[in-house]
Design a protein around this motif. Structure first.
Motif, PDB file in Angstrom:
ATOM      1  N   GLU A 109     -17.624   6.231  -2.034  1.00 21.23           N
ATOM      2  CA  GLU A 109     -18.166   7.255  -3.088  1.00 21.23           C
ATOM      3  C   GLU A 109     -17.467   8.528  -2.019  1.00 21.23           C
ATOM      4  N   GLN A 110     -18.471   8.492  -0.683  1.00 20.68           N
ATOM      5  CA  GLN A 110     -18.632   9.763  -0.168  1.00 20.68           C
ATOM      6  C   GLN A 110     -17.595   9.582   0.550  1.00 20.68           C
ATOM      7  N   VAL A 111     -16.978   8.679   1.040  1.00 21.92           N
ATOM      8  CA  VAL A 111     -15.746   8.874   2.269  1.00 21.92           C
ATOM      9  C   VAL A 111     -14.296   8.998   1.225  1.00 21.92           C
ATOM     10  N   ALA A 112     -14.683   7.909   0.267  1.00 20.95           N
ATOM     11  CA  ALA A 112     -12.909   8.498  -1.243  1.00 20.95           C
ATOM     12  C   ALA A 112     -12.826   9.893  -0.969  1.00 20.95           C
ATOM     13  N   PHE A 113     -13.737  10.760  -1.726  1.00 23.34           N
ATOM     14  CA  PHE A 113     -14.381  11.928  -2.037  1.00 23.34           C
ATOM     15  C   PHE A 113     -13.813  13.097  -0.770  1.00 23.34           C
ATOM     16  N   ILE A 122      -9.477   3.761   2.335  1.00 20.55           N
ATOM     17  CA  ILE A 122     -10.685   4.102   0.725  1.00 20.55           C
ATOM     18  C   ILE A 122      -9.900   4.751   0.805  1.00 20.55           C
ATOM     19  N   ASN A 123      -8.870   6.778   1.818  1.00 21.86           N
ATOM     20  CA  ASN A 123      -9.160   8.102   1.907  1.00 21.86           C
ATOM     21  C   ASN A 123      -7.527   7.519   2.639  1.00 21.86           C
ATOM     22  N   VAL A 124      -6.355   8.214   2.673  1.00 20.48           N
ATOM     23  CA  VAL A 124      -5.554   8.113   3.110  1.00 20.48           C
ATOM     24  C   VAL A 124      -5.463   9.432   3.572  1.00 20.48           C
ATOM     25  N   ALA A 125      -5.927  10.537   2.915  1.00 19.16           N
ATOM     26  CA  ALA A 125      -5.997  11.817   2.355  1.00 19.16           C
ATOM     27  C   ALA A 125      -6.408  13.008   3.250  1.00 19.16           C
ATOM     28  N   ALA A 126      -7.311  12.667   4.144  1.00 19.52           N
ATOM     29  CA  ALA A 126      -8.571  13.110   4.883  1.00 19.52           C
ATOM     30  C   ALA A 126      -8.384  13.354   6.423  1.00 19.52           C
ATOM     31  N   GLU A 127      -8.500  14.342   6.769  1.00 16.81           N
ATOM     32  CA  GLU A 127      -8.359  14.435   8.154  1.00 16.81           C
ATOM     33  C   GLU A 127      -9.029  13.704   8.910  1.00 16.81           C
ATOM     34  N   ILE A 128      -9.274  12.850   9.867  1.00 12.59           N
ATOM     35  CA  ILE A 128     -10.417  12.900  10.280  1.00 12.59           C
ATOM     36  C   ILE A 128     -10.768  12.822  12.186  1.00 12.59           C
ATOM     37  N   PHE A 129     -11.859  13.383  12.437  1.00 15.84           N
ATOM     38  CA  PHE A 129     -12.305  14.315  13.335  1.00 15.84           C
ATOM     39  C   PHE A 129     -13.476  12.725  13.720  1.00 15.84           C
ATOM     40  N   ARG A 130     -13.724  12.917  15.431  1.00 14.78           N
ATOM     41  CA  ARG A 130     -14.211  11.412  15.821  1.00 14.78           C
ATOM     42  C   ARG A 130     -15.014  12.896  16.901  1.00 14.78           C
ATOM     43  N   CYS A 131     -16.423  12.629  16.883  1.00  9.30           N
ATOM     44  CA  CYS A 131     -17.610  13.287  18.057  1.00  9.30           C
ATOM     45  C   CYS A 131     -18.540  12.987  17.755  1.00  9.30           C
ATOM     46  N   PHE A 143      -3.672   9.741  -5.361  1.00  4.78           N
ATOM     47  CA  PHE A 143      -4.736   9.443  -6.496  1.00  4.78           C
ATOM     48  C   PHE A 143      -5.750   8.128  -5.051  1.00  4.78           C
ATOM     49  N   ILE A 144      -6.816   8.516  -5.135  1.00  6.77           N
ATOM     50  CA  ILE A 144      -8.641   7.920  -5.034  1.00  6.77           C
ATOM     51  C   ILE A 144      -8.678   7.796  -6.058  1.00  6.77           C
ATOM     52  N   GLY A 145      -9.415   6.685  -6.104  1.00 12.98           N
ATOM     53  CA  GLY A 145      -9.996   5.921  -7.070  1.00 12.98           C
ATOM     54  C   GLY A 145     -10.905   4.616  -7.298  1.00 12.98           C
ATOM     55  N   LYS A 146     -11.034   3.860  -8.319  1.00  9.97           N
ATOM     56  CA  LYS A 146     -11.013   2.528  -8.459  1.00  9.97           C
ATOM     57  C   LYS A 146     -10.079   1.760  -9.904  1.00  9.97           C
ATOM     58  N   GLY A 147      -9.724   0.389  -9.193  1.00 16.13           N
ATOM     59  CA  GLY A 147      -8.852   0.198  -9.982  1.00 16.13           C
ATOM     60  C   GLY A 147      -7.846   0.441  -9.864  1.00 16.13           C
ATOM     61  N   LEU A 148      -7.224   1.385  -9.626  1.00 17.08           N
ATOM     62  CA  LEU A 148      -5.839   1.467  -9.205  1.00 17.08           C
ATOM     63  C   LEU A 148      -4.649   0.795  -9.545  1.00 17.08           C
ATOM     64  N   ASP A 149      -3.282   0.848 -10.199  1.00 21.56           N
ATOM     65  CA  ASP A 149      -2.806   0.874 -10.152  1.00 21.56           C
ATOM     66  C   ASP A 149      -1.244   0.822  -9.490  1.00 21.56           C
ATOM     67  N   LYS A 150      -1.377   0.896  -7.931  1.00 21.51           N
ATOM     68  CA  LYS A 150       0.221   1.324  -7.510  1.00 21.51           C
ATOM     69  C   LYS A 150       0.838   1.619  -8.147  1.00 21.51           C
ATOM     70  N   LYS A 151       1.865   0.223  -8.222  1.00 26.34           N
ATOM     71  CA  LYS A 151       2.580   0.478  -9.335  1.00 26.34           C
ATOM     72  C   LYS A 151       3.243   0.806 -10.153  1.00 26.34           C
ATOM     73  N   GLY A 152       1.774   0.804 -11.186  1.00 22.68           N
ATOM     74  CA  GLY A 152       2.466   1.791 -12.017  1.00 22.68           C
ATOM     75  C   GLY A 152       2.010   2.935 -12.307  1.00 22.68           C
ATOM     76  N   ILE A 153       1.295   3.206 -11.241  1.00 19.67           N
ATOM     77  CA  ILE A 153       1.956   5.093 -11.459  1.00 19.67           C
ATOM     78  C   ILE A 153       2.487   5.804 -10.769  1.00 19.67           C
ATOM     79  N   THR A 154       2.977   4.891  -9.850  1.00 16.13           N
ATOM     80  CA  THR A 154       4.089   5.031  -8.948  1.00 16.13           C
ATOM     81  C   THR A 154       5.180   5.045 -10.333  1.00 16.13           C
ATOM     82  N   ASP A 155       5.454   4.234 -10.430  1.00 17.57           N
ATOM     83  CA  ASP A 155       6.528   3.491 -11.560  1.00 17.57           C
ATOM     84  C   ASP A 155       6.019   4.774 -12.744  1.00 17.57           C
TER      85      ASP A 155
END
Length: 414
Positions: free
Chosen positions: A174-178, A205-214, A330-342
């Motif tokens: 959840e923490q990564v997803a948000f 899990i999360n394609v949107a967040a920017e990642i920083f190594r530290c 969209f980030i979440g549980k049980g997402l239907d990629k094709k359904g949302i995209t269509d």
């Protein structure tokens, strides 16, 4: 068919309105999230001790125990306002206390540069984020700037793979997803070749967040504070970055659906589709946002939301040299990629319309089979509607929300 009247751009049944406080200033809020021992408090101290940004923050601490600990290890050099919300998790049992604390703080910190909320390691960030959408008073006083999640390089994969009983959330996922920014911390404790594996898993899990190594949570605060990740007026500026890896594989439990395509969307179809997605998926939607090219509108349509709480409007400006495309995540549980995209693709339309201004047409004015009236096309793409029509019988003006034969058709030959 819609009768012509004033309407709120981007108005929607799920839309929420954030109004200005009496002073006209909303205080930005940053949520620090991350599992136990990941380095949240170290990061907080790093931000507070940084002498370059010259900003002043109020800090809201959350502890699970009855006795506060973090206040004893927070920097003594920082002249901040520290409030502890104890005896429970800030995301559930004491969320009401968080609201009270924020309301009580406002007048005292109205001129501060921001509020930082450090959640307990067991906290799901979602309800905390929703606070800034759902409570009208809080929405007047504060704006959610972003969610920062710190992960421990040594243990994060183990946390993500942990199997929970039915109905129990995996807090690390959840923490990564948000997150809007993810700090892959303690890189000094793992082999360098292990870091790309961690980052790929995070991207699943999360394609949107920017990642920083530290290491020791050392990240420049300018990359974490005032990022405006939840600000609709600024979202367009982050468009190139918010879908950093749309082809990432999906985690079976928590996944991302990201898509980008060229073309125009019909705003009336779009509002129906977004409403259906939110109604169907509800609380399983962790985060979502998009920048869309709506036919007939000069501004991009920017939307975002948490769970059932949706906000969308026409804001900002397209850059003169950029392609006006559509993109969303969209980030979440049980997402239907094709359904949302269509569903989004069904909203596509052509800016070139079938009828010219001045053409005589038949307009659908009611639900019955015979509810058609003679009309004249007087304007194209009026407030996102393909046609504005004047009825021949009484000179009333109406909108045609779609350019199809169910809505507007040729005048029959005499």
């Amino acid at each position: 068919m819609e009768h012509h009247h004033g309407n709120d751009e981007g108005g929607h049944s799920h839309a929420i309105k954030q109004v200005e406080s009496e002073s006209g200033r909303k205080i930005p809020v940053t949520i620090l999230s991350g599992f136990l021992g990941s380095g949240k408090t170290t990061l907080l101290n790093h931000i507070l001790n940084d002498t370059n940004h010259k900003m002043r923050f109020a800090v809201i601490e959350n502890e699970l125990g009855a006795v506060g600990v973090d206040e004893k290890i927070l920097s003594e050099n920082a002249n901040e306002e520290i409030v502890e919300v104890m005896n429970g998790c800030v995301c559930c049992t004491v969320r009401g206390d968080l609201i009270v604390a924020l309301k009580n703080l406002y007048k005292k910190i109205e001129q501060f540069d921001g509020v930082i909320i450090e959640t307990t390691g067991f906290a799901d960030p979602s309800p905390v984020a929703q606070t800034f959408f759902a409570d009208e008073d809080i929405a007047e006083m504060y704006t959610l700037d972003g969610i920062i999640t710190v992960v421990d390089s040594k243990y994060i994969l183990e946390r993500l793979d942990e199997v929970k009983p039915d109905g129990v959330i995996n807090e690390a996922k959840e923490q990564v997803a948000f997150a809007d920014r993810i700090l892959v911390n303690k890189t000094d404790l793992v082999d360098a070749e292990h870091l790309p594996v961690i980052e790929e898993r995070i991207r699943q899990i999360n394609v949107a967040a920017e990642i920083f190594r530290c290491s020791q949570s050392q990240v420049d605060p300018k990359n974490l504070i005032n990022i405006k990740a939840f600000d609709l007026d600024q979202a367009i500026n982050y468009k190139p970055n918010f879908m950093a890896n749309p082809k990432a594989k999906h985690d079976p439990a928590v996944s991302s659906v990201a898509f980008q395509f060229e073309g125009f969307l019909n705003i009336n179809k779009l509002q129906v589709v977004i409403g259906q997605i939110i109604d169907k998926l509800g609380s399983d939607l962790y985060r979502y946002k998009g920048v869309l090219n709506v036919a007939g509108m000069e501004k991009p349509y920017v939307f975002q939301g948490v769970g059932m709480l949706f906000s969308g409007n026409f804001v900002g400006q397209w850059n003169p040299d950029e392609d006006r495309d559509c993109r969303f995540v969209f980030i979440g549980k049980g997402l239907d990629k094709k359904g949302i995209t269509d569903a989004f693709l069904r909203c596509e339309c052509d800016e070139e319309l079938r009828f010219d201004i001045g053409d005589k047409v038949m307009a659908k004015t009611g639900a019955g089979e015979n509810d058609w009236e003679k009309a004249e096309v007087i304007e194209h793409w009026d407030e996102g509607n393909p046609y504005r029509l004047k009825l021949e019988e009484n000179d009333d003006e109406i909108w045609a929300p779609f350019d199809d034969n169910d809505c507007v058709k040729k005048m029959p030959r005499k």
